[in-house]
Enzyme design. Structure first.
Site, PDB file in Angstrom:
ATOM      1  N   TYR A 197      -8.099   1.785 -15.607  1.00  0.00           N
ATOM      2  CA  TYR A 197      -9.236   2.717 -15.597  1.00  0.00           C
ATOM      3  C   TYR A 197     -10.535   1.972 -15.927  1.00  0.00           C
ATOM      4  O   TYR A 197     -11.555   2.133 -15.241  1.00  0.00           O
ATOM      5  CB  TYR A 197      -8.962   3.826 -16.608  1.00  0.00           C
ATOM      6  CG  TYR A 197      -9.921   4.988 -16.571  1.00  0.00           C
ATOM      7  CD1 TYR A 197      -9.736   6.044 -15.685  1.00  0.00           C
ATOM      8  CD2 TYR A 197     -11.010   5.045 -17.450  1.00  0.00           C
ATOM      9  CE1 TYR A 197     -10.609   7.125 -15.663  1.00  0.00           C
ATOM     10  CE2 TYR A 197     -11.883   6.123 -17.434  1.00  0.00           C
ATOM     11  CZ  TYR A 197     -11.683   7.164 -16.545  1.00  0.00           C
ATOM     12  OH  TYR A 197     -12.554   8.230 -16.537  1.00  0.00           O
ATOM     13  N   SER A 213     -17.953   6.264 -15.973  1.00  0.00           N
ATOM     14  CA  SER A 213     -17.439   6.705 -17.275  1.00  0.00           C
ATOM     15  C   SER A 213     -18.074   5.835 -18.350  1.00  0.00           C
ATOM     16  O   SER A 213     -18.575   4.736 -18.061  1.00  0.00           O
ATOM     17  CB  SER A 213     -15.921   6.486 -17.286  1.00  0.00           C
ATOM     18  OG  SER A 213     -15.391   6.623 -18.589  1.00  0.00           O
TER      19      SER A 213
END
Ligand code: NAD
Length: 262
Positions: free
Chosen positions: A157, A144
């Site tokens: 995350y 990401s």
């Protein structure tokens, strides 16, 4: 261009969003695909039929829970038994939860680390030996923009995705003299159920319409002001699987509308 004909790909978390886009792109390039992820049995059966008939490839399904190491190993065995081999592994399954670090629920932290990071270790561990044996393989980890930079309220995350970028580099170095490559793709905002939830939460929190929340989300991070698409991520995954990409190793490639250029 069916340059992946004869190859077998396992794509984790491919019943939705980016994983499904990658599964379509790999199948379009001729690869047989083992799908994975949650969903209702009839919907998954439909996905399998669609992919197989649209692209003329074999499509299997394994419901392994990526938080369960033994199920991940069994998924790679299942793919090998049913489709003959595993040449391409895409570690894509992922979940999100947002909260300030001191309020972050411990079980959410554990689940995000398990599914977004540790699952990739277990899948690589299970699939890499046969890739090395044949001296050809492609491992693509879906990290990401949050594998490269941080945002508030995303401690688990961001930690998991930075970890995944680190794991990608180590695997790339350990396989550097072989025909196996390992790289990460770092998407910015892609409009999938995972992001729709963040948009809906923001709309509710700020008392604004969903469309406005969507624009605000993009304006905050993504200079292009446009979402990247699962098809664009899929196209890059297919390129990373091509011979042209044989010397791209240990890279973390952003597809983020300029997010990490800032
Ligand atoms: P999504 O929610 O649409 O899809 C997630 C997939 O993972 C689904 O198929 C789901 O069933 C599966 N999954 C979830 N938990 C699982 C588990 N325990 N075991 C097996 N499968 C499981 O999300 P998405 O947006 O397509 O995200 C896919 C990946 O891309 C994730 O790793 C995510 O972090 C990453 N990513 C997404 C964005 C974005 O903007 N959407 C941006 C950067 C990175």
């Amino acid at each position: 261009m069916r340059n992946l004909e004869g190859k077998v790909a396992v794509v984790t978390g491919s019943t939705s969003g980016i994983g499904l886009g990658i599964a379509h792109a790999l199948a379009r390039a001729g690869a047989d695909v083992m799908l994975n992820g949650f969903g209702e049995a009839p919907a998954i059966a439909r996905l399998r039929d669609e992919l197989a008939s649209e692209h003329g490839v074999r499509v299997g399904y394994d419901g392994a829970d990526m938080s369960r190491p033994e199920q991940i190993a069994a998924m790679i065995e299942h793919a090998t038994a049913e489709l003959g081999r595993v040449d391409i592994l895409v570690n894509n399954a992922g979940i999100q939860f947002t909260a300030p670090v001191h309020e972050f629920p411990v079980e959410r932290w554990d689940a995000i680390l398990a599914i977004n990071l540790t699952a990739a270790f277990h899948a690589i561990r299970a699939a890499l030996p046969q890739m090395l044996e044949r001296n050809w393989g492609r491992i693509v980890n879906i990290a990401s923009a949050h594998g490269l930079v941080a945002s508030v309220h995303k401690s688990a995350y961001v930690a998991a995705k930075h970890g995944l970028v680190g794991l990608t580099k180590v695997v790339a170095l350990e396989t550097a003299t072989t025909g196996v490559t390992c790289n990460a793709i770092c998407p910015g905002w892609v409009l999938t159920p995972l992001v729709q939830k963040q948009i809906d939460d923001r709309a509710a929190r700020e008392g604004i319409p969903v469309e406005e929340a969507k624009r605000a989300l993009l304006a905050e991070k993504q200079p292009s002001q446009e979402f990247a698409t699962p098809a664009q991520i899929g196209a890059l995954a297919v390129f990373l699987c091509s011979d042209a990409a044989a010397q791209i190793r240990g890279a973390a490639l952003p597809v983020d509308g300029g997010w990490t250029a800032q």
